[in-house]
Design a protein around this motif. Structure first.
Motif, PDB file in Angstrom:
ATOM      1  N   ARG A 183       1.050  -1.517   0.486  1.00  0.00           N
ATOM      2  CA  ARG A 183      -0.253  -0.144  -0.213  1.00  0.00           C
ATOM      3  C   ARG A 183       0.820   1.733   0.157  1.00  0.00           C
ATOM      4  O   ARG A 183       0.683   1.938  -0.378  1.00  0.00           O
ATOM      5  N   VAL A 184       2.148   1.112   0.713  1.00  0.00           N
ATOM      6  CA  VAL A 184       3.064   2.617   0.783  1.00  0.00           C
ATOM      7  C   VAL A 184       3.504   2.254  -0.854  1.00  0.00           C
ATOM      8  O   VAL A 184       3.378   3.566  -1.219  1.00  0.00           O
ATOM      9  N   ILE A 185       4.228   1.629  -0.936  1.00  0.00           N
ATOM     10  CA  ILE A 185       4.468   1.246  -2.569  1.00  0.00           C
ATOM     11  C   ILE A 185       2.921   1.862  -3.696  1.00  0.00           C
ATOM     12  O   ILE A 185       3.876   3.170  -4.714  1.00  0.00           O
ATOM     13  N   ALA A 186       1.530   1.500  -3.696  1.00  0.00           N
ATOM     14  CA  ALA A 186       1.184   2.046  -4.579  1.00  0.00           C
ATOM     15  C   ALA A 186       0.865   3.226  -4.164  1.00  0.00           C
ATOM     16  O   ALA A 186       0.037   4.508  -5.360  1.00  0.00           O
ATOM     17  N   PHE A 187       0.614   4.264  -2.725  1.00  0.00           N
ATOM     18  CA  PHE A 187       0.173   5.610  -2.670  1.00  0.00           C
ATOM     19  C   PHE A 187       1.594   5.815  -3.124  1.00  0.00           C
ATOM     20  O   PHE A 187       0.745   7.292  -3.770  1.00  0.00           O
ATOM     21  N   VAL A 188       2.879   5.856  -3.197  1.00  0.00           N
ATOM     22  CA  VAL A 188       3.369   7.066  -3.104  1.00  0.00           C
ATOM     23  C   VAL A 188       3.786   6.628  -4.799  1.00  0.00           C
ATOM     24  O   VAL A 188       4.026   8.015  -5.507  1.00  0.00           O
ATOM     25  N   THR A 189       3.371   5.850  -5.772  1.00  0.00           N
ATOM     26  CA  THR A 189       3.035   5.266  -7.329  1.00  0.00           C
ATOM     27  C   THR A 189       2.391   6.072  -7.527  1.00  0.00           C
ATOM     28  O   THR A 189       2.613   7.038  -9.127  1.00  0.00           O
ATOM     29  N   LEU A 190       0.901   6.095  -7.053  1.00  0.00           N
ATOM     30  CA  LEU A 190      -0.150   6.819  -7.735  1.00  0.00           C
ATOM     31  C   LEU A 190      -0.010   8.427  -7.082  1.00  0.00           C
ATOM     32  O   LEU A 190      -0.768   8.953  -8.606  1.00  0.00           O
ATOM     33  N   SER A 191       0.653   8.491  -6.301  1.00  0.00           N
ATOM     34  CA  SER A 191       0.878  10.025  -5.785  1.00  0.00           C
ATOM     35  C   SER A 191       1.342  10.831  -6.777  1.00  0.00           C
ATOM     36  O   SER A 191       1.126  12.018  -7.235  1.00  0.00           O
ATOM     37  N   PHE A 192       2.659  10.254  -7.002  1.00  0.00           N
ATOM     38  CA  PHE A 192       3.594  11.355  -8.468  1.00  0.00           C
ATOM     39  C   PHE A 192       2.547  10.999  -9.086  1.00  0.00           C
ATOM     40  O   PHE A 192       2.661  11.921 -10.626  1.00  0.00           O
ATOM     41  N   GLY A 193       2.527   9.787  -9.773  1.00  0.00           N
ATOM     42  CA  GLY A 193       1.365   9.749 -11.299  1.00  0.00           C
ATOM     43  C   GLY A 193       0.366  10.968 -11.287  1.00  0.00           C
ATOM     44  O   GLY A 193       0.379  11.699 -12.071  1.00  0.00           O
ATOM     45  N   LEU A 194       0.128  11.080 -10.177  1.00  0.00           N
ATOM     46  CA  LEU A 194      -1.716  11.724 -10.736  1.00  0.00           C
ATOM     47  C   LEU A 194      -0.691  13.498 -10.041  1.00  0.00           C
ATOM     48  O   LEU A 194      -1.823  14.810 -10.974  1.00  0.00           O
ATOM     49  N   GLY A 195      -0.200  13.623  -9.438  1.00  0.00           N
ATOM     50  CA  GLY A 195       0.063  14.393  -9.242  1.00  0.00           C
ATOM     51  C   GLY A 195       0.986  15.009  -9.958  1.00  0.00           C
ATOM     52  O   GLY A 195       0.773  16.323 -10.722  1.00  0.00           O
ATOM     53  N   LEU A 196       1.830  14.777 -10.914  1.00  0.00           N
ATOM     54  CA  LEU A 196       2.288  15.207 -12.195  1.00  0.00           C
ATOM     55  C   LEU A 196       1.606  15.590 -13.572  1.00  0.00           C
ATOM     56  O   LEU A 196       1.711  16.453 -13.989  1.00  0.00           O
ATOM     57  N   ALA A 197       0.519  14.326 -13.291  1.00  0.00           N
ATOM     58  CA  ALA A 197      -0.551  14.902 -14.765  1.00  0.00           C
ATOM     59  C   ALA A 197      -1.682  16.594 -14.077  1.00  0.00           C
ATOM     60  O   ALA A 197      -1.656  16.759 -15.299  1.00  0.00           O
ATOM     61  N   GLY A 198      -1.777  16.325 -12.897  1.00  0.00           N
ATOM     62  CA  GLY A 198      -2.256  17.027 -12.674  1.00  0.00           C
ATOM     63  C   GLY A 198      -1.336  18.629 -12.767  1.00  0.00           C
ATOM     64  O   GLY A 198      -1.747  19.739 -13.052  1.00  0.00           O
ATOM     65  N   VAL A 199      -0.073  18.397 -12.397  1.00  0.00           N
ATOM     66  CA  VAL A 199       0.365  19.831 -12.500  1.00  0.00           C
ATOM     67  C   VAL A 199       0.819  20.369 -13.746  1.00  0.00           C
ATOM     68  O   VAL A 199       0.643  21.527 -14.077  1.00  0.00           O
ATOM     69  N   ALA A 200       1.269  18.922 -14.491  1.00  0.00           N
ATOM     70  CA  ALA A 200       1.462  19.422 -15.812  1.00  0.00           C
ATOM     71  C   ALA A 200       0.053  20.013 -16.767  1.00  0.00           C
ATOM     72  O   ALA A 200      -0.120  20.958 -17.996  1.00  0.00           O
ATOM     73  N   SER A 201      -1.019  19.837 -16.065  1.00  0.00           N
ATOM     74  CA  SER A 201      -2.447  19.873 -17.684  1.00  0.00           C
ATOM     75  C   SER A 201      -2.510  21.609 -16.736  1.00  0.00           C
ATOM     76  O   SER A 201      -2.660  22.210 -17.962  1.00  0.00           O
ATOM     77  N   ILE A 202      -3.084  21.540 -15.736  1.00  0.00           N
ATOM     78  CA  ILE A 202      -2.983  22.956 -15.096  1.00  0.00           C
ATOM     79  C   ILE A 202      -1.604  24.132 -15.397  1.00  0.00           C
ATOM     80  O   ILE A 202      -2.856  25.076 -16.190  1.00  0.00           O
ATOM     81  N   ALA A 203      -0.316  23.727 -15.596  1.00  0.00           N
ATOM     82  CA  ALA A 203       0.714  24.754 -16.821  1.00  0.00           C
ATOM     83  C   ALA A 203      -0.528  25.194 -17.799  1.00  0.00           C
ATOM     84  O   ALA A 203      -0.159  25.795 -18.676  1.00  0.00           O
ATOM     85  N   LEU A 204      -0.693  23.620 -18.487  1.00  0.00           N
ATOM     86  CA  LEU A 204      -0.831  23.890 -19.893  1.00  0.00           C
ATOM     87  C   LEU A 204      -1.917  24.581 -20.170  1.00  0.00           C
ATOM     88  O   LEU A 204      -2.366  25.522 -20.932  1.00  0.00           O
ATOM     89  N   MET A 205      -2.949  24.586 -18.705  1.00  0.00           N
ATOM     90  CA  MET A 205      -4.447  25.336 -19.363  1.00  0.00           C
ATOM     91  C   MET A 205      -3.976  26.569 -19.363  1.00  0.00           C
ATOM     92  O   MET A 205      -4.069  27.553 -20.057  1.00  0.00           O
ATOM     93  N   ILE A 206      -2.821  27.355 -18.215  1.00  0.00           N
ATOM     94  CA  ILE A 206      -2.613  28.485 -18.440  1.00  0.00           C
ATOM     95  C   ILE A 206      -1.834  29.277 -19.046  1.00  0.00           C
ATOM     96  O   ILE A 206      -1.996  29.937 -19.630  1.00  0.00           O
ATOM     97  N   ILE A 207      -1.004  28.602 -19.553  1.00  0.00           N
ATOM     98  CA  ILE A 207       0.287  28.820 -20.545  1.00  0.00           C
ATOM     99  C   ILE A 207      -0.371  28.252 -22.128  1.00  0.00           C
ATOM    100  O   ILE A 207       1.370  28.146 -23.030  1.00  0.00           O
ATOM    101  N   ALA A 208      -0.846  27.521 -22.385  1.00  0.00           N
ATOM    102  CA  ALA A 208      -1.047  26.862 -24.117  1.00  0.00           C
ATOM    103  C   ALA A 208      -0.483  27.443 -24.790  1.00  0.00           C
ATOM    104  O   ALA A 208      -0.075  27.204 -25.367  1.00  0.00           O
ATOM    105  N   ASP A 209      -0.761  28.557 -24.809  1.00  0.00           N
ATOM    106  CA  ASP A 209      -0.492  30.005 -26.107  1.00  0.00           C
ATOM    107  C   ASP A 209       1.710  30.370 -26.184  1.00  0.00           C
ATOM    108  O   ASP A 209       1.918  30.350 -26.883  1.00  0.00           O
TER     109      ASP A 209
END
Length: 867
Positions: A144-170
């Motif tokens: 569960r620890v491994i799943a937590f850190v792996t999933l949190s990094f993957g979802l966090g990476l997707a979230g950060v990249a998406s928010i940044a893209l939404m703001i500065i897509a131009d």
């Protein structure tokens, strides 16, 4: 038992068709796909850097501002601090508490290895399993620890990249050659999906997929972890950003590019995202920043963010090996954890330095260094040193895997190769930086010498598909660097035979050729060497030796070796053994190794390696928690299988309210005329025919056949070597059970328990009660009631998928097996419940392993289908 032919037919049927082919060769196909991706990436790098020259990259690297390097070091520290918080949050999420120094050392080491060697969830997860199992976490908790850190990094990476893209897509759109609208659309879909997960998981709500409930982290946990992940990604992105020359690209734009590059590097399965990450960065920033400056910054980024933390981790755990740090209890505890991590860290460092030697063999030596060498050394010495240095790098790559397995042979090869490489680095180019790194490795190996005690030949270790892929990627990377560095040198056949101090390109060509030939030979040897074979049943001499060991042990179940239907692997000293069988492509060991405890770790390793050499997976069936740390060291994953019921005979007596039902059952059995008797082994032969008649009647009544492996079968030679408890009615035997015991009198158990149709109701309970009373009278302290499969699986919504599936089958699978009934029967005797596990070699599917174990016990597919 099923015939050999029927088992072979099953195996052939499993391997037929496209699905069987893909399942069998999946690791090799993934390896080929990864190598293909890297080749494409290498070609892209060469094309993207067509205008760049090696000298420009070196100049850009040398011109990096000291302040930028200091800032990069600062943000690297902040990023790794956030990574440590990943593990702290994960441990808090599963409801556990561990000392901060232990978690910090484990998390830092796991990420240092994962970032450098790649396959973070696998390599970093293995380090967590080794360390956290020593700290008392169960395999379920660690999963569960491994799943937590792996999933949190993957979802966090997707979230950060998406928010940044939404703001500065131009600003991003021109860099990647697409429209801002499309980028915002993709980012919006990802953000919506993440938002849906956040809503579904608010207040710890559960998502139901069929009968399985999955509890997502609550909103507070999601929010907290997302902030940690965002901080980590922002800090690691800033490490590279401050190393880049001043540019018009703002930090928010770069953050989006960086997040996408990291994500693609992870998805590519290329070790450490090597080449993939660089390609995305170069392609995105090449139009805004000089590519030579970008390449120089990327080299520094890899050194600071990937290499430096690994060196610090190795230094930290090596320091714990010094005896003077063991006086304080806290330091001693950390030292034990460090001992668990050191082989993996040294393996990663050895791999890294092997890569360094290989890549340096295809890059030119500074002119001043060549002039210095020309003044003191003849050309053949320099040429030979250059060529042999690359081969020493390859030797370190091969030794790296053995170091992770604690092989003394790998330690010796690594030391010799590193010493030779250190001398050669000075002879070929006066490469002082290489020499310092190699000296650090050598000193760390000598400090940790006591950890590498496994006597095994490095040549007998078959390299797995992932390791062969890593070597192939490194060799292809060397070719790409060679093409990049010497792109201005026109190729001709004469280059191979040019030997002169200024002839850098010919030296690089010869080094690559040597690497290609030797690495290809290693790959062919590893791929063609395994040959699956069926282990032979134990010989009479082996059985006699095994029985002698069993007599001196506490585990009564170990008497199952007397059946003679299992193969036996002895320790080198002959004081311990593993009993095992083969089904399909699984080698399945039954119980913990039997015998001297000091021999168990080495036996686990030998069994795993023997199974791998035979082209099979290693499986340990019904093992205790005591063996889990040794299985983790050998790269096995553990899954809870059920619980073992053990009754305390010292406090067993049919008095008090909780024993009322059994007391009434025993009284009723006596009124029905049942009499209990224990027949000693020497007298069993006199009643063997009566016992056989009862056994046959029981089998016929239940429409069953004899089982094997983890269960005994009615065979005269097996039944007559231990006491047998019988129930008689009117002088005739109507029920019996063979009693398994050892000379230590620590525990007793029963294996076969058969009843004739004439046996009165309640005979089973009565037989158990009388056997337990008999054993207590003989001085035995415990009674092993056997395992209840799938019992004790976690029902919490945060439990691993394996536990949730097992719990669901336990609750709703009564039509296939009496799971609840078996648990309820054993509970009558108020036992202590001890967990038992299934351990499967790395990457193995536990469901396939469990199915193979079931087929082995049932004697083939027909035996399983037939009750």
């Amino acid at each position: 038992m099923a015939s050999d032919g029927s088992l072979e037919e099953i195996e052939v049927a499993e391997s037929r068709g496209a699905r069987g082919f893909l399942r069998r060769y999946r690791p090799h196909l993934v390896a080929l796909a990864t190598l293909l991706v890297f080749c494409i990436v290498g070609y892209a790098v060469v094309q993207l850097t067509d205008e760049v020259r090696y000298e420009d990259v070196v100049a850009a690297l040398a011109n990096t501002r000291p302040s930028a390097i200091l800032l990069a070091l600062l943000f690297t520290g902040l990023s790794f601090l956030a990574l440590i918080v990943y593990d702290l949050n994960a441990i808090d999420y599963i409801g556990k508490r561990l000392p901060f120094p232990h978690v910090a050392l484990t998390a830092f080491s796991a990420y240092a290895v994962g970032n450098t060697a790649g396959f973070g969830a696998l390599s970093g997860g293995a380090i967590r399993y080794r360390a956290y199992s020593r700290l008392g976490l169960t395999p379920e908790d660690i999963g569960r620890v491994i799943a937590f850190v792996t999933l949190s990094f993957g979802l966090g990476l997707a979230g950060v990249a998406s928010i940044a893209l939404m703001i500065i897509a131009d600003e991003i759109a021109p860099l990647v050659g697409t429209s801002a609208l499309l980028l915002r659309l993709v980012a919006g879909v990802i953000i919506a999906a993440l938002g849906a997960l956040l809503v579904l998981g608010r207040d710890g709500r559960a998502m139901h997929i069929g009968p399985i409930a999955i509890r997502l982290p609550d909103s507070r946990t999601w929010s907290r972890q997302f902030l940690v992940t965002a901080f980590d990604i922002a800090a690691s992105a800033t490490v590279l950003y401050v190393l880049l020359p001043q540019t018009a690209i703002g930090w928010p734009v770069f953050l989006a590019v960086y997040a996408i590059a990291v994500g693609l590097g992870v998805l590519s399965h290329v070790p450490a995202g090597l080449g993939v990450f660089e390609t995305v960065i170069i392609a995105s920033l090449g139009s805004a920043v000089n590519i030579d400056a970008v390449l120089g910054s990327l080299v520094l980024y890899r050194l600071i963010y990937h290499v430096l933390p690994l060196l610090i981790a190795v230094l930290a755990v090596s320091a714990t090996e010094f005896r003077r740090f063991a006086d304080h209890p806290a330091a001693s505890s950390i030292r034990r954890i460090g001992g668990r991590l050191t082989p993996q860290l040294l393996s990663a460092l050895t791999l890294l330095l092997g890569v360094m030697l290989i890549f340096s063999s295809v890059t030119p030596t500074p002119d001043q260094n060549l002039e210095f060498l020309a003044s003191y050394l003849p050309l053949p010495i320099v040429e030979g040193a250059h060529f042999l240095s690359s081969l020493m790098g390859l030797a370190l790559l091969v030794a790296a895997r053995g170091l992770g397995q604690r092989l003394d042979g790998a330690w010796l090869v690594a030391v010799i190769a590193a010493l030779a490489a250190l001398a050669l680095s000075l002879l070929k180019a006066v490469a002082l930086v290489e020499a310092v790194f190699l000296a650090f490795l050598i000193s760390s190996l000598f400090v940790s010498r006591r950890l590498f005690t496994r006597h095994a030949s490095l040549l007998n270790q078959t390299l797995t598909a992932s390791w062969l892929t890593a070597i192939a990627v490194i060799c292809v990377g060397a070719v790409v660097i060679l093409l990049f560095v010497y792109r201005d040198v026109e190729y001709s056949n004469e280059l191979w035979w040019q030997f002169e101090f200024a002839g850098e390109a010919p030296r690089g060509l010869r080094a690559v050729l040597g690497l290609t030939i030797i690495s290809s030979a290693i790959a062919i040897f590893s791929l063609l060497r395994p040959a699956a074979f069926k282990p032979e049943p134990a010989t009479e001499e082996a059985l006699r030796r095994a029985v002698e060991i069993v007599r001196t042990q506490n585990d009564a179940d170990a008497n199952l070796v007397r059946m003679g239907d299992k193969s036996i692997m002895f320790s080198e000293e002959g004081d311990a053994f593993i009993m095992y069988g083969r089904q399909g492509r699984s080698w399945i060991a039954l119980f913990d190794p039997i015998g001297a405890k000091h021999a168990r770790p080495e036996l686990v390793w030998r069994f795993v390696e023997a199974a791998r050499a035979a082209g099979c997976r290693a499986v340990f069936y019904q093992i205790s928690p005591a063996l889990l740390s040794h299985c983790a060291d050998a790269g096995l994953r553990a899954f809870k299988l059920g619980e073992l019921a053990v009754a305390d005979l010292m406090n067993f007596e049919l008095k008090g309210g909780k024993w009322a039902n059994l007391r009434q059952t025993a009284a009723r059995a006596q009124r029905d005329g049942l009499e209990f008797e224990v027949i000693p082994p020497e007298e069993v032969a006199g009643v063997i025919d009566e016992l056989s008649a009862v056994s046959n009647a029981w089998l016929e009544h239940h429409n069953a056949k004899e089982k094997g492996f983890s269960l005994g079968a009615f065979e005269a030679d097996y039944v007559s070597v231990q006491p047998v408890g019988v129930l008689k009615k009117d002088g005739r035997i109507v029920a019996f059970a063979n009693i398994l015991v050892t000379e230590t009198k620590s525990e007793g158990t029963i294996d076969l328990m058969r009843f004739s149709p004439e046996a009165p109701k309640g005979s089973m309970d009565f037989l158990f009660v009388r056997i337990m009373e008999y054993l207590r009278g003989e001085g035995y302290t415990h009674f092993n009631l056997g395992m209840a499969p799938l019992s004790g699986m976690s029902k919490r919504e945060t439990a691993p998928v394996w536990d949730r599936i097992g719990s669901t089958v336990f609750e709703h699978g009564e039509r296939f097996y009496n799971f609840k009934g078996l648990r309820a029967f054993k509970s009558k005797f108020h036992p202590h419940w001890q967990p038992r596990y299934l351990a499967v070699s790395g990457g193995g599917n536990p469901m396939i392993a469990l199915m193979d174990a079931t087929l082995l016990i049932g004697g083939g597919l027909k035996g399983v289908v037939r009750k």
